[in-house]
Design a protein around this motif. Sequence first.
Motif, PDB file in Angstrom:
ATOM      1  N   GLY A 183     -14.541  54.865  72.844  1.00 53.97           N
ATOM      2  CA  GLY A 183     -15.579  55.428  73.706  1.00 53.97           C
ATOM      3  C   GLY A 183     -16.650  54.392  73.993  1.00 53.97           C
ATOM      4  N   ALA A 184     -17.823  54.877  74.416  1.00 59.06           N
ATOM      5  CA  ALA A 184     -18.922  53.985  74.814  1.00 59.06           C
ATOM      6  C   ALA A 184     -19.349  53.090  73.647  1.00 59.06           C
ATOM      7  CB  ALA A 184     -20.107  54.803  75.297  1.00 59.06           C
ATOM      8  N   VAL A 185     -19.691  51.852  73.984  1.00 59.21           N
ATOM      9  CA  VAL A 185     -20.091  50.849  72.989  1.00 59.21           C
ATOM     10  C   VAL A 185     -21.376  50.165  73.442  1.00 59.21           C
ATOM     11  CG1 VAL A 185     -17.694  50.435  72.294  1.00 59.21           C
ATOM     12  CG2 VAL A 185     -18.748  48.972  74.032  1.00 59.21           C
ATOM     13  N   LEU A 186     -21.897  49.322  72.568  1.00 60.09           N
ATOM     14  CA  LEU A 186     -22.989  48.426  72.932  1.00 60.09           C
ATOM     15  C   LEU A 186     -22.730  47.086  72.262  1.00 60.09           C
ATOM     16  CD1 LEU A 186     -25.162  47.892  70.394  1.00 60.09           C
ATOM     17  CD2 LEU A 186     -25.783  50.232  70.928  1.00 60.09           C
ATOM     18  N   PHE A 187     -23.327  46.053  72.829  1.00 65.76           N
ATOM     19  CA  PHE A 187     -23.255  44.712  72.253  1.00 65.76           C
ATOM     20  C   PHE A 187     -24.616  44.340  71.696  1.00 65.76           C
ATOM     21  CE2 PHE A 187     -19.769  44.537  75.256  1.00 65.76           C
ATOM     22  CZ  PHE A 187     -18.794  43.860  74.543  1.00 65.76           C
ATOM     23  N   HIS A 188     -24.578  43.563  70.604  1.00 64.90           N
ATOM     24  CA  HIS A 188     -25.814  43.013  70.053  1.00 64.90           C
ATOM     25  C   HIS A 188     -25.550  41.568  69.649  1.00 64.90           C
ATOM     26  CE1 HIS A 188     -29.174  42.213  67.331  1.00 64.90           C
ATOM     27  NE2 HIS A 188     -29.809  43.066  68.113  1.00 64.90           N
ATOM     28  N   GLN A 189     -26.423  40.695  70.113  1.00 63.71           N
ATOM     29  CA  GLN A 189     -26.349  39.277  69.783  1.00 63.71           C
ATOM     30  C   GLN A 189     -27.559  38.935  68.924  1.00 63.71           C
ATOM     31  OE1 GLN A 189     -24.042  36.701  70.861  1.00 63.71           O
ATOM     32  NE2 GLN A 189     -25.126  35.624  69.264  1.00 63.71           N
ATOM     33  N   SER A 190     -27.319  38.565  67.674  1.00 59.28           N
ATOM     34  CA  SER A 190     -28.438  38.167  66.823  1.00 59.28           C
ATOM     35  C   SER A 190     -28.385  36.659  66.633  1.00 59.28           C
ATOM     36  CB  SER A 190     -28.369  38.883  65.473  1.00 59.28           C
ATOM     37  OG  SER A 190     -27.295  38.375  64.714  1.00 59.28           O
ATOM     38  N   GLY A 191     -29.263  36.155  65.832  1.00 58.72           N
ATOM     39  CA  GLY A 191     -29.299  34.715  65.600  1.00 58.72           C
ATOM     40  C   GLY A 191     -28.906  34.347  64.195  1.00 58.72           C
ATOM     41  N   GLY A 192     -28.253  35.261  63.495  1.00 59.99           N
ATOM     42  CA  GLY A 192     -27.897  35.016  62.104  1.00 59.99           C
ATOM     43  C   GLY A 192     -26.753  34.040  61.959  1.00 59.99           C
ATOM     44  N   CYS A 193     -26.399  33.785  60.729  1.00 62.11           N
ATOM     45  CA  CYS A 193     -25.270  32.896  60.469  1.00 62.11           C
ATOM     46  C   CYS A 193     -23.989  33.716  60.422  1.00 62.11           C
ATOM     47  CB  CYS A 193     -25.470  32.143  59.160  1.00 62.11           C
ATOM     48  SG  CYS A 193     -25.349  33.196  57.712  1.00 62.11           S
ATOM     49  N   CYS A 194     -22.875  33.038  60.379  1.00 54.71           N
ATOM     50  CA  CYS A 194     -21.559  33.674  60.230  1.00 54.71           C
ATOM     51  C   CYS A 194     -21.350  34.731  61.307  1.00 54.71           C
ATOM     52  CB  CYS A 194     -21.393  34.236  58.826  1.00 54.71           C
ATOM     53  SG  CYS A 194     -21.753  33.027  57.552  1.00 54.71           S
ATOM     54  N   ASP A 195     -21.091  35.991  60.911  1.00 51.65           N
ATOM     55  CA  ASP A 195     -20.863  37.041  61.891  1.00 51.65           C
ATOM     56  C   ASP A 195     -22.055  37.218  62.819  1.00 51.65           C
ATOM     57  OD1 ASP A 195     -18.382  37.557  60.870  1.00 51.65           O
ATOM     58  OD2 ASP A 195     -18.913  39.459  59.914  1.00 51.65           O
ATOM     59  N   GLY A 196     -23.256  36.988  62.331  1.00 47.47           N
ATOM     60  CA  GLY A 196     -24.456  37.198  63.123  1.00 47.47           C
ATOM     61  C   GLY A 196     -24.603  36.260  64.295  1.00 47.47           C
ATOM     62  N   SER A 197     -23.841  35.161  64.317  1.00 45.97           N
ATOM     63  CA  SER A 197     -23.924  34.245  65.436  1.00 45.97           C
ATOM     64  C   SER A 197     -22.957  34.617  66.550  1.00 45.97           C
ATOM     65  CB  SER A 197     -23.677  32.799  64.968  1.00 45.97           C
ATOM     66  OG  SER A 197     -22.400  32.702  64.383  1.00 45.97           O
ATOM     67  N   SER A 198     -22.116  35.600  66.334  1.00 48.98           N
ATOM     68  CA  SER A 198     -21.179  36.089  67.337  1.00 48.98           C
ATOM     69  C   SER A 198     -21.715  37.366  67.956  1.00 48.98           C
ATOM     70  CB  SER A 198     -19.817  36.406  66.703  1.00 48.98           C
ATOM     71  OG  SER A 198     -19.230  35.261  66.172  1.00 48.98           O
ATOM     72  N   ILE A 200     -22.534  45.188  80.670  1.00 50.40           N
ATOM     73  CA  ILE A 200     -21.206  44.705  81.024  1.00 50.40           C
ATOM     74  C   ILE A 200     -20.333  45.939  81.179  1.00 50.40           C
ATOM     75  CG2 ILE A 200     -19.217  43.349  80.282  1.00 50.40           C
ATOM     76  CD1 ILE A 200     -21.262  41.583  78.744  1.00 50.40           C
ATOM     77  N   ASP A 201     -19.869  46.160  82.378  1.00 53.93           N
ATOM     78  CA  ASP A 201     -19.073  47.357  82.691  1.00 53.93           C
ATOM     79  C   ASP A 201     -19.770  48.623  82.211  1.00 53.93           C
ATOM     80  OD1 ASP A 201     -17.258  45.673  83.859  1.00 53.93           O
ATOM     81  OD2 ASP A 201     -15.754  45.832  82.285  1.00 53.93           O
ATOM     82  N   GLY A 202     -21.072  48.681  82.385  1.00 59.33           N
ATOM     83  CA  GLY A 202     -21.850  49.858  82.022  1.00 59.33           C
ATOM     84  C   GLY A 202     -22.244  49.937  80.560  1.00 59.33           C
ATOM     85  N   MET A 203     -21.821  48.975  79.743  1.00 56.30           N
ATOM     86  CA  MET A 203     -22.143  48.973  78.321  1.00 56.30           C
ATOM     87  C   MET A 203     -23.318  48.021  78.091  1.00 56.30           C
ATOM     88  SD  MET A 203     -19.837  51.077  77.208  1.00 56.30           S
ATOM     89  CE  MET A 203     -19.606  51.867  78.800  1.00 56.30           C
ATOM     90  N   PRO A 204     -24.388  48.491  77.428  1.00 56.48           N
ATOM     91  CA  PRO A 204     -25.584  47.655  77.261  1.00 56.48           C
ATOM     92  C   PRO A 204     -25.345  46.459  76.346  1.00 56.48           C
ATOM     93  CG  PRO A 204     -25.802  49.694  76.022  1.00 56.48           C
ATOM     94  CD  PRO A 204     -24.532  49.808  76.812  1.00 56.48           C
ATOM     95  N   PHE A 205     -26.040  45.373  76.649  1.00 54.36           N
ATOM     96  CA  PHE A 205     -25.979  44.139  75.868  1.00 54.36           C
ATOM     97  C   PHE A 205     -27.397  43.790  75.452  1.00 54.36           C
ATOM     98  CE2 PHE A 205     -25.708  39.804  74.669  1.00 54.36           C
ATOM     99  CZ  PHE A 205     -24.385  39.538  74.376  1.00 54.36           C
TER     100      PHE A 205
END
Length: 115
Positions: A22-37, A58-63
């Motif tokens: 279903g509906a998703v969202l993206f989050h970009q943080s500045g952390g290391c490891c997983d947080g940099s993706s 992106i395609d209606g999903m917030p970033f």
Amino acid sequence: MGSVSATPAARELLQEIIADHGAVLFHQSGGCCDGSSPMCYPEDGFLISEQDVKLGEIDGMPFYIGGAQYERWKHTDLVLDVVAGRGGMFSLDNGRERRFLIRSTLCEAPDTADR
């Protein structure tokens, strides 16, 4: 200021994830490891803070991007792309043998005359 867009490969993976979750969202943080993706979460699976900045959709999903990271990256255009590999531990792209990746281009040089 910066913006966010996506490659056709990223949109394809996003549509697969939406079909499954279903509906998703993206989050970009500045952390290391997983947080940099860029991380992809169910729409109600991540709490957005007052410091987070919505770059677009992106395609209606917030970033969103973390406020501190936004201050460092506000002069870039971010492009969501896909590469081979495993996604972040809690990201919905994990286990699909493809993961989201951010590519960027400088869109506006910071004014350094006052420094």
